[in-house]
Scaffold this active site. Structure first.
Site, PDB file in Angstrom:
ATOM      1  N   LYS A   1      13.126 -15.055 -10.128  1.00 49.86           N
ATOM      2  CA  LYS A   1      12.909 -13.961 -11.095  1.00 49.86           C
ATOM      3  C   LYS A   1      11.950 -14.414 -12.185  1.00 49.86           C
ATOM      4  O   LYS A   1      11.038 -13.692 -12.557  1.00 49.86           O
ATOM      5  CB  LYS A   1      14.224 -13.534 -11.767  1.00 49.86           C
TER       6      LYS A   1
ATOM      7  N   GLU B   1      17.814 -17.580  -7.102  1.00 53.49           N
ATOM      8  CA  GLU B   1      17.384 -16.227  -7.471  1.00 53.49           C
ATOM      9  C   GLU B   1      16.900 -16.196  -8.932  1.00 53.49           C
ATOM     10  O   GLU B   1      15.896 -15.554  -9.247  1.00 53.49           O
ATOM     11  CB  GLU B   1      18.538 -15.242  -7.245  1.00 53.49           C
TER      12      GLU B   1
ATOM     13  N   TRP C   1      -2.723  -2.851  -1.657  1.00 51.21           N
ATOM     14  CA  TRP C   1      -2.398  -4.265  -1.814  1.00 51.21           C
ATOM     15  C   TRP C   1      -3.263  -4.965  -0.778  1.00 51.21           C
ATOM     16  O   TRP C   1      -3.039  -4.851   0.417  1.00 51.21           O
ATOM     17  CB  TRP C   1      -0.913  -4.509  -1.536  1.00 51.21           C
TER      18      TRP C   1
ATOM     19  N   ARG D   1       3.987  -0.237  -4.711  1.00 49.48           N
ATOM     20  CA  ARG D   1       3.757  -0.782  -3.371  1.00 49.48           C
ATOM     21  C   ARG D   1       2.463  -1.580  -3.273  1.00 49.48           C
ATOM     22  O   ARG D   1       2.201  -2.248  -2.274  1.00 49.48           O
ATOM     23  CB  ARG D   1       3.702   0.356  -2.342  1.00 49.48           C
TER      24      ARG D   1
ATOM     25  N   CYS E   1       0.830  -1.200   0.000  1.00 48.15           N
ATOM     26  CA  CYS E   1       0.000   0.000   0.000  1.00 48.15           C
ATOM     27  C   CYS E   1       0.869   1.257   0.000  1.00 48.15           C
ATOM     28  O   CYS E   1       1.897   1.315   0.673  1.00 48.15           O
ATOM     29  CB  CYS E   1      -0.950   0.077   1.190  1.00 48.15           C
TER      30      CYS E   1
ATOM     31  N   GLU F   1       8.232 -14.949 -10.769  1.00 47.60           N
ATOM     32  CA  GLU F   1       7.475 -13.792 -10.282  1.00 47.60           C
ATOM     33  C   GLU F   1       7.042 -12.840 -11.390  1.00 47.60           C
ATOM     34  O   GLU F   1       5.987 -12.225 -11.287  1.00 47.60           O
ATOM     35  CB  GLU F   1       8.208 -13.057  -9.156  1.00 47.60           C
TER      36      GLU F   1
ATOM     37  N   HIS G   1      16.322 -37.277  -6.661  1.00 44.50           N
ATOM     38  CA  HIS G   1      15.682 -37.816  -5.454  1.00 44.50           C
ATOM     39  C   HIS G   1      14.188 -37.506  -5.440  1.00 44.50           C
ATOM     40  O   HIS G   1      13.584 -37.445  -4.373  1.00 44.50           O
ATOM     41  CB  HIS G   1      16.368 -37.259  -4.201  1.00 44.50           C
TER      42      HIS G   1
ATOM     43  N   ASN H   1      -1.773   1.925   5.638  1.00 45.65           N
ATOM     44  CA  ASN H   1      -0.871   0.860   5.189  1.00 45.65           C
ATOM     45  C   ASN H   1      -0.499   0.058   6.427  1.00 45.65           C
ATOM     46  O   ASN H   1      -0.038   0.635   7.407  1.00 45.65           O
ATOM     47  CB  ASN H   1       0.378   1.487   4.556  1.00 45.65           C
ATOM     48  N   GLY H   2      -0.705  -1.266   6.373  1.00 43.41           N
ATOM     49  CA  GLY H   2      -0.388  -2.110   7.530  1.00 43.41           C
ATOM     50  C   GLY H   2      -1.532  -3.062   7.791  1.00 43.41           C
ATOM     51  O   GLY H   2      -2.411  -3.245   6.934  1.00 43.41           O
TER      52      GLY H   2
ATOM     53  N   LYS I   1       6.013  -4.275  -3.723  1.00 43.65           N
ATOM     54  CA  LYS I   1       7.360  -4.090  -3.194  1.00 43.65           C
ATOM     55  C   LYS I   1       7.231  -3.694  -1.732  1.00 43.65           C
ATOM     56  O   LYS I   1       6.250  -3.076  -1.342  1.00 43.65           O
ATOM     57  CB  LYS I   1       8.059  -2.978  -3.976  1.00 43.65           C
TER      58      LYS I   1
HETATM   59  C1  F6R Z   1      11.846 -10.538  -5.352  1.00 43.02           C
HETATM   60  C2  F6R Z   1      11.834  -9.558  -4.300  1.00 43.02           C
HETATM   61  C3  F6R Z   1      11.452  -9.992  -2.944  1.00 43.02           C
HETATM   62  C4  F6R Z   1      12.263  -9.232  -1.883  1.00 43.02           C
HETATM   63  C5  F6R Z   1      11.729  -9.580  -0.489  1.00 43.02           C
HETATM   64  C6  F6R Z   1      12.509  -8.892   0.601  1.00 43.02           C
HETATM   65  O1  F6R Z   1      12.226  -9.991  -6.567  1.00 43.02           O
HETATM   66  O2  F6R Z   1      12.101  -8.401  -4.512  1.00 43.02           O
HETATM   67  O3  F6R Z   1      11.591 -11.361  -2.783  1.00 43.02           O
HETATM   68  O4  F6R Z   1      13.606  -9.575  -1.997  1.00 43.02           O
HETATM   69  O5  F6R Z   1      10.375  -9.217  -0.397  1.00 43.02           O
HETATM   70  O6  F6R Z   1      12.421  -7.510   0.485  1.00 43.02           O
HETATM   71  P1  F6R Z   1      13.458  -6.560   1.213  1.00 43.02           P
HETATM   72  O7  F6R Z   1      14.793  -6.818   0.615  1.00 43.02           O
HETATM   73  O8  F6R Z   1      12.948  -5.182   0.950  1.00 43.02           O
HETATM   74  O9  F6R Z   1      13.422  -6.918   2.663  1.00 43.02           O
END
Ligand code: F6R
Length: 608
Positions: A486, A482, A75, A27, A2, A489, A505, A101-102, A603
């Site tokens: 990527k 990683e 969100w 966000r 949010c 997502e 396995h 937000n929260g 994010k």
């Molecule tokens: C994936 C991604 C997330 C963040 C995770 C932690 O591309 O960005 O998996 O890495 O939400 O976020 P931070 O680093 O902000 O604690």
């Protein structure tokens, strides 16, 4: 999770709120809304879907006039992403209008109490209880209403509030979710993140937990949770307005992928002295303190956790110290065994991730030494850590992290090399080789970025697949984790990462004619082992794309090969992840996905 914006000035609020929300849309983006004082009453316009829907709705309604307002991009946590659940929410009489937000954890109980008191609810959200509670406790002073109502809330919040009795004011409050205020020529602002304010000011007031604020057109007053005034100092944010624009790229993600050499260079820069030694002035640990550490824990979420896995391999090899890497949401509840000889390294781009912050507090309670790697200055994790090392990735807007992950790796290498230097666990020559490979890393990553065209062609060959398996051993496996995240997502292709030796396995039963296997083979020490695993999947019909170096490319039975530049084996993940980020990007583009704002994600995950 949010985005909140608030404006109190002389200009037309609606445009300023919408522009701010655009900057915060990363966000959360399932619904959006604004409230603007018009004829001394807050007028609310909100709708489900992206900000574009809100813009359209505002365009088709009577013009929204006014110069004080709040806005929100959501969100969803409580209640589906509908127009009714979109923020702002209002109290029964419309006296209070709130964006949040929260998460309010005790909202169900509060809702029962408020319903018994006669308040009616029009949404399924937890936020609506806040508006009603403020009205319930209001006796003519909005700050006092906050002082009485907010302690009843369990959970986290950043709030933007309008009170109909004070059309010239805007109010804010914070507990555990990020919130800043700014004062510029055009008026005062509230925002979840500096990205929304940079075009007006780069000087901000950061809310501490429990603080409240009242914003006039040219004033920002802060109060503690008891309603007493507090003096705040402005912090200057070292970001330009351009840093939160796409700069000619089609997507923020591509821009940020391309910015990685700079992010790594800026992160490494402060830590190498002219004699080629590593110095970390921010680290309050003497060589004796470092010698006393008997175990390192690395705790983070998502990609930051994946960076931590690279850290484990690097630290264990350089320091011969045991390293545990844990997902923050697990660590915080598993009663980890820690004491003053444990070093807990917390990694977070945003510095606001709720689980990571809670893990930090847990580690602190248990007496461990705390070191955080954070990208956002002044964030909650940075402020609560004993020691902070800042990655210098700059603003990262795309939801899928790229440059912040690379900067986290760079910082982990620096810490590993510094500890090895202090503990003398690595011979001088070997350490010097690592440090000089590190200094050359921005250049090596630049060369890996030149593979963009090759990777785009490979993406065109595989983008219709529904499943992908990423395999590798040791550091290649860490990078594979990683790489796989990527892809899934942003392209919504089901993808898993496995240690190459583990596939047989169980998971190998999923390999059939045409299944895509991405094999990361940059470790020459384990090349023959991974090569054998590639043969196993090839024998079952898999299509294999190998990522290798000029030294490891022979002996690989692959359909397509991506040859990345070679560097020190401990820092290879920083190089091999580059074509994997590009692969995910191009696949997602070919699948017409919303690359910068993938579905269901946001994010900065400020809820549990
Ligand atoms: C994936 C991604 C997330 C963040 C995770 C932690 O591309 O960005 O998996 O890495 O939400 O976020 P931070 O680093 O902000 O604690």
């Amino acid at each position: 999770m949010c985005g909140i914006i608030g404006y109190n000035g002389n200009g037309p609020a609606v445009g300023i709120l919408l522009t701010g929300l655009e900057k915060l849309e990363y966000r959360g983006y399932d619904s959006a809304g604004i409230a603007v004082f018009q004829n001394e009453r807050p007028r609310v316009v909100k709708t489900e879907g992206r900000l574009a829907n809100l813009r359209e709705k505002i365009g088709t309604e009577e013009p929204v006039n006014g110069s004080v307002g709040i806005g929100h991009t959501r969100w969803a946590t409580h209640g589906a992403p509908t127009g009714a659940n979109a923020h702002p929410h209002q109290s029964d009489t419309g006296l209070f209008t709130v964006v949040h937000n929260g998460i309010i954890e005790n909202y169900a109980r509060l809702r029962e109490i408020l319903t018994d008191d006669g308040y009616t609810f029009t949404s399924e959200t937890d936020t609506e209880v806040i508006a009603h509670l403020l009205e319930k406790y209001y006796k003519g002073d909005p700050v006092q209403a906050m002082v009485r109502a907010l302690p009843l809330l369990e959970g986290s919040f950043a709030l933007g509030i309008l009170c109909a009795d004070f059309p010239g004011k805007l109010y804010g409050a914070r507990r555990s979710s990020p919130l800043i205020a700014g004062l510029a020529e055009d008026g005062s602002f509230l925002a979840s993140d500096i990205a929304a304010l940079l075009q007006y000011t780069n000087e901000v007031y950061r809310f501490d937990d429990g603080e409240l604020a009242a914003l006039g057109k040219d004033s920002v007053e802060f109060f503690n949770s008891g309603g007493e005034k507090v003096q705040k100092h402005k912090a200057v944010v070292d970001l330009s307005p351009e840093s939160v624009e796409k700069g000619g790229h089609e997507h923020f993600m591509l821009k940020e992928i391309m910015e990685q050499p700079e992010a790594i260079r800026n992160t490494l820069l402060p830590y190498r002295d002219k004699n080629g030694k590593i110095v970390i002035e921010e680290l309050a640990l003497s060589p004796a303190d470092i010698r006393e550490i008997n175990k390192i824990f690395i705790v983070a979420c998502g990609s930051a956790y994946h960076a931590g896995i690279v850290g484990k391999y690097v630290f264990e090899e350089l320091l011969r110290l045991s390293v545990e890497v844990d997902i923050a949401s697990e660590f915080r509840y598993r009663r980890p065994i820690l004491d003053e000889h444990s070093l807990v390294i917390i990694i977070s781009q945003s510095g606001e991730t709720a689980d990571t912050l809670a893990a930090l507090r847990e580690a602190k309670k248990r007496g461990a030494k705390l070191l955080s790697i954070v990208n956002v200055k002044g964030s909650s994790i940075a402020r609560e850590s004993d020691m902070v090392l800042y990655t210098k990735a700059g603003a990262e807007i795309a939801v899928a992290t790229t440059k912040a992950y690379s900067a986290q790796l760079a910082m982990l290498y620096v810490i590993g090399a510094y500890f090895a230097q202090q503990l003398k666990t690595v011979a001088g020559q070997a350490l010097a080789e690592l440090i000089s490979a590190l200094a050359a890393l921005p250049e090596t990553v630049s060369r890996a970025l030149e593979l963009s065209g090759t990777v785009e062609d490979i993406a065109a060959a595989y983008y219709t697949h529904d499943h992908a398996y990423y395999i590798g051993r040791n550091l290649d496996y860490a990078a594979a984790l990683e790489a796989s995240l990527k892809l899934k997502e942003i392209s919504y292709i089901h993808s898993e990462a496995y240690p190459a030796g583990e596939l047989k396995h169980g998971t190998i039963s999923l390999i059939e004619e045409g299944t895509l296997v991405m094999a990361l083979c940059c470790s020459s020490r384990l090349l023959l082992k991974t090569a054998a695993n590639i043969k196993e999947v090839k024998a079952r019909g898999a299509g294999v794309v190998c990522v290798c170096t000029p030294d490891t490319q022979a002996d690989l039975e692959a359909d397509r090969v991506i040859t990345v530049p070679h560097t020190h084996h401990l820092i290879m993940p920083s190089v091999e992840v580059i074509p994997m980020q590009l692969f995910s990007y191009y696949v997602a583009k070919l699948r017409n996905c919303d690359i910068d704002k993938p579905r269901n994600l946001a994010k900065s995950v400020t809820v549990e």
